[in-house]
Design an enzyme around this catalytic site. Structure first.
Site, PDB file in Angstrom:
ATOM      1  N   ASP B 362     -15.230  13.481  -1.955  1.00  0.00           N
ATOM      2  CA  ASP B 362     -14.013  13.040  -1.289  1.00  0.00           C
ATOM      3  C   ASP B 362     -14.480  12.235  -0.072  1.00  0.00           C
ATOM      4  O   ASP B 362     -15.606  12.426   0.396  1.00  0.00           O
ATOM      5  CB  ASP B 362     -13.234  14.294  -0.856  1.00  0.00           C
ATOM      6  CG  ASP B 362     -12.160  13.980   0.151  1.00  0.00           C
ATOM      7  OD1 ASP B 362     -11.346  13.107  -0.142  1.00  0.00           O
ATOM      8  OD2 ASP B 362     -12.168  14.603   1.238  1.00  0.00           O
ATOM      9  N   ASP B 561     -12.675  18.787   0.837  1.00  0.00           N
ATOM     10  CA  ASP B 561     -12.269  19.756   1.854  1.00  0.00           C
ATOM     11  C   ASP B 561     -10.764  19.873   2.042  1.00  0.00           C
ATOM     12  O   ASP B 561     -10.287  20.837   2.608  1.00  0.00           O
ATOM     13  CB  ASP B 561     -12.921  19.407   3.201  1.00  0.00           C
ATOM     14  CG  ASP B 561     -12.343  18.144   3.807  1.00  0.00           C
ATOM     15  OD1 ASP B 561     -11.806  17.327   3.034  1.00  0.00           O
ATOM     16  OD2 ASP B 561     -12.435  17.976   5.032  1.00  0.00           O
ATOM     17  N   ASP B 565      -7.542  18.206  -2.353  1.00  0.00           N
ATOM     18  CA  ASP B 565      -8.749  18.227  -3.191  1.00  0.00           C
ATOM     19  C   ASP B 565      -8.760  19.433  -4.137  1.00  0.00           C
ATOM     20  O   ASP B 565      -9.560  19.467  -5.080  1.00  0.00           O
ATOM     21  CB  ASP B 565     -10.023  18.314  -2.318  1.00  0.00           C
ATOM     22  CG  ASP B 565     -10.238  17.039  -1.527  1.00  0.00           C
ATOM     23  OD1 ASP B 565      -9.878  15.966  -2.041  1.00  0.00           O
ATOM     24  OD2 ASP B 565     -10.752  17.126  -0.400  1.00  0.00           O
TER      25      ASP B 565
END
Lengths: 118, 677
Positions: B362, B561, B565
């Site tokens: 991410d 995080d 996600d």
């Protein structure tokens, strides 16, 4: 000849006793919510417990066996493990919906017990 | 399911120490008697049985070895008996039958000496006693080695002090942790460990969180900051308000996760488990077949060989080494990972990590610091820049989005007057709109503007420039007119470049996935060295993107995080959450990196590979030991080389097998962490 016959009988007896013979089964009724399991002398007592499905049941393990092997009880299929300190009761709360046999054992699979969920 | 940290373990420890001391006494006694019988018998100091002196000495030895069996080996016989009644055969069964048969045979020889053929007039008292002594020594070594296997968890558990200094009625009193309640005020002095989780309300200090996170530098903490159980107050004195106690503290939850994971079994252990379940009765059958095979041989000494070989088969077989091979490596390895601030939730994860081919990251908070700030405000001709910032900040008041917080902080730093907006409407991953002083203000990405039919052409060059400099362009519109662009940048983490390079060196694919516009995403990925970028992804479709990568044949580890996600972490073969992330991301993930440090990914790979390697060594060793040991004990080498395994050597091999497996697993404790990169 006699020795050979004795040997074969002994082998059949081992197969029957350890793999075929019906093992003692503790049947738990729905009203009994706490089942005490003693860990002593290399075994769980009782080692085969029948519990109802979809009912909350507490297995209370009390380890008197100081051998390191008995330090953990593991329910592999349920992804549950508990450390069993000596002489201290440890509760494992279960509510299993799927009927079937669930094995609980020590890390090395030497101490073995079975939950029969019906 | 939660686990409080054990404060009542002293009693248990004492009992275990008592057992340990008793076992030492039993072992010494067995070793002493075994030594006497073994040395005198082996060196021909005992006359033959048909000599009255030799007979008497053997009777004495039968009594002494009987005492050894009863005193030093009683637990084997009781265990075997209890197991038998439960239709189970265990390690105890093998030892009890092996030594019991040797002793009973010897006693029969002594009692019915005249009726026994001369070639069979031999006692095996030294074998029975030596085997008991060796197996007891093996149990002692195993117990000592086992203590080390759970050392990592014990270190974590011991971090929590047993008392806390509580402020009550203007007095400071030391109370047991059981008496601490949420909301209590607790004083922590320099050098003390923090007893429960809370928030500092008074004072400032440097707090060493190394034992919890592996991070070595102390963190400066003051009023409003969280403090965690077990961390060490290095300098000042402070007061904090208790927010979490017992099983709810971060430390207790970590201990719980580690404990559960340490006892989970990876797929690789399933075969060993299946074999272990049938192992002992099978060995009993093999021992009888061995005896029968020797009985049917034409050798004169066949009765002796029947006893020696079947006894050796029983004694050499070691189900414990097989059963222990994987769990003990998992236990030590997961404990070691926890010391490095890597929480692995299940042993299967270790196996999966070793199969991963692609790491998907991410962007915000994972590759970047997750602390975006406003770099510049651009406005349309005739519009004041401060007006753009003020209106944007008004809409973002109360926003939880990192970009919103950055805009608000920029406006506050310039002391602009912010009027909270009404009628707020957010589309995740696109933008937000609201009404400020009867004006409809919209801010978001290009797609958000286009969806609202707002023309962005006038500032398109500005947006392009932002993207090329790895800045995110936030378009700001008033009613239907674009009035400016706020350029926001979130710098990449200092070690991102080195970690990505290391992953490439280790032949992993790297992919960054983000909702950001393509040019900005590519620019950030370029800075970090990431090869592939999947940009402009709506939060809801991140999981679909992971599935698409998996369909191309890659085994994916997703590192993220945020709340958004979580589905992608669940979809990935291995979900890795940064510790600073949202609770839901951490709950969903298979691994949590407490330090939020990208270096931990490399540590995770190195540790997982080492644990897997260790498990395979142990499994291989235990399989080979039993597969080779049992036939050799049965005497397969005899027709070729004329040798039989001495039951005492079989006992020695068995005693050392479990110890070897545990000692090999304990090597993982000394595995060195990758020192940065």
């Amino acid at each position: 000849m006699l020795i050979n016959i004795l040997g074969i009988v002994l082998i059949l007896a081992i197969i029957w006793w350890f793999w075929i013979a019906k093992k003692p089964l503790l049947v738990v009724n729905t009203a009994q919510s706490v089942i005490k399991i003693i860990v002593k002398n290399g075994v769980y007592e009782p080692a085969r417990i029948k519990i109802p499905a979809n009912t909350s049941v507490t297995l209370q393990f009390l380890r008197h066996d100081p051998s390191g092997c008995a330090e953990y009880v593991i329910f592999s299929n349920l992804n549950i493990s508990k450390q069993l300190p000596l002489n201290q009761p440890v509760d494992v709360v279960l509510n299993i919906s799927e009927p079937g046999e669930y094995v609980f054992s020590c890390q090395m699979n030497m101490y073995r017990g079975t939950l029969v969920v019906a | 399911m939660s686990t409080a940290i054990c404060h009542d373990c002293d009693n248990s420890d004492n009992t275990e120490n008592k057992y340990y001391r008793q076992l030492i006494k039993k072992t010494w006694f067995a070793a002493l008697i075994a030594g006497i019988i073994f040395i005198t018998t082996m060196f021909g100091l005992v006359p033959p049985l048909n000599d009255p002196a030799g007979y008497l000495i053997n009777v004495l030895y039968a009594i002494l070895s009987g005492v050894v069996l009863v005193y030093s080996g009683r637990h084997f016989f009781i265990g075997a008996h209890r197991a038998f009644l439960n239709h189970v055969a265990t390690m105890d069964t093998l030892i009890a039958i092996g030594t019991g048969v040797a002793w009973i045979y010897s006693v029969i020889v002594l009692v019915f000496l005249d009726m026994i053929p001369p070639l069979a007039q031999h006692t095996y008292l030294e074998a029975a006693t030596v085997i008991i002594a060796l197996v007891d020594i093996g149990a002692l070594l195993e117990l000592r080695a086992r203590r080390n296997t759970s050392q990592a968890l014990e270190l974590l558990m011991k971090l929590q002090p047993k008392t806390a200094r509580v402020l009550r009625d203007n007095q400071e009193i030391d109370l047991d942790l059981k008496e601490i309640k949420i909301g209590d005020l607790i004083r922590v002095r320099p050098g003390e460990q923090i007893p429960v989780d809370g928030i500092i309300v008074e004072g400032t200090s440097d707090i060493d969180e190394a034992m919890l996170t592996g991070e070595s530098l102390p963190r400066k903490k003051s009023s409003g900051d969280n403090v965690y159980t077990g961390t060490l107050n290095k300098s000042g004195s402070f007061v904090f308000r208790v927010t979490k106690i017992g099983a709810e503290t971060a430390l207790a939850q970590i201990v719980n996760i580690v404990q559960q994971a340490q006892n989970s079994k990876p797929e690789i252990a399933k075969l060993a488990d299946r074999i272990a379940a049938f192992f002992v009765p099978t060995v009993l059958v093999i021992a009888i077949l061995t005896a029968l095979a020797w009985y049917n041989s034409s050798l004169e000494t066949r009765y002796i060989y029947m006893l020696i070989t079947s006894m050796s088969v029983l004694v050499i077989a070691c189900p414990c080494a097989l059963g222990l091979a994987v769990p003990i490596s998992v236990m030590v390895g997961i404990g070691k990972a926890a010391q490095y601030g890597i929480l692995i939730k299940h042993a299967n994860v270790i196996q999966n990590i070793c199969d991963v081919t692609a790491f998907v990251f991410d962007k915000t908070g994972t590759i970047t610091l997750g602390q975006p700030r406003v770099i510049e405000v651009h406005s349309k001709t005739g519009v004041d820049k401060n007006t753009v910032l003020t209106l944007a900040a008004s809409v973002e008041t109360g926003s939880e989005h990192a970009y919103g917080a950055a805009i608000l902080a920029a406006a506050q730093s310039q002391h602009l007057t912010i009027t909270p907006a009404n009628e707020l409407f957010t589309i995740a991953g696109l933008g937000i709109s609201g009404v400020v002083a009867n004006q409809k203000i919209s801010l978001g990405n290009k797609g958000f503007m286009q969806a609202k039919n707002i023309v962005v052409d006038e500032l398109q060059n500005v947006a392009n420039n932002c993207a090329q400099q790895a800045q995110t362009a936030i378009y700001v519109a008033r009613d239907k007119e674009l009035i400016g662009i706020i350029a926001i940048a979130d710098p990449i983490k200092p070690n991102a470049v080195q970690v990505i390079k290391k992953l490439h060196d280790m032949n992993y694919k790297t992919i960054m996935i983000t909702g950001d516009q393509t040019t900005t995403a590519q620019s950030i990925a370029k800075q970090a060295g990431i090869a592939t970028v999947i940009s402009e992804v709506m939060p809801a479709t991140k999981a679909e993107q992971i599935a698409a990568i998996q369909q191309q044949g890659d085994v994916v580890a997703m590192v993220g995080d945020g709340i958004n996600d979580a589905p992608a972490l669940a979809q990935a073969d291995v979900g890795i959450a940064m510790g600073s992330g949202s609770d839901i991301a951490i709950q969903t993930a298979d691994v949590t990196l407490i330090q939020s440090n990208l270096n931990s990914i490399i540590d995770l790979i190195i540790l997982s590979q080492a644990i897997m390697h260790n498990m395979r060594q142990n499994l291989f060793g235990a399989f080979v030991y039993n597969v080779l040991g049992i036939p050799i004990a049965a005497g397969v080498l005899f027709p070729f080389f004329g040798v039989l395994l001495n039951p005492m050597l079989a006992g020695l091999a068995m005693a050392l097998s479990s110890f070897t497996v545990i000692t090999n697993a304990n090597r993982l404790r000394f595995l060195s962490k990758s020192k940065g990169i």
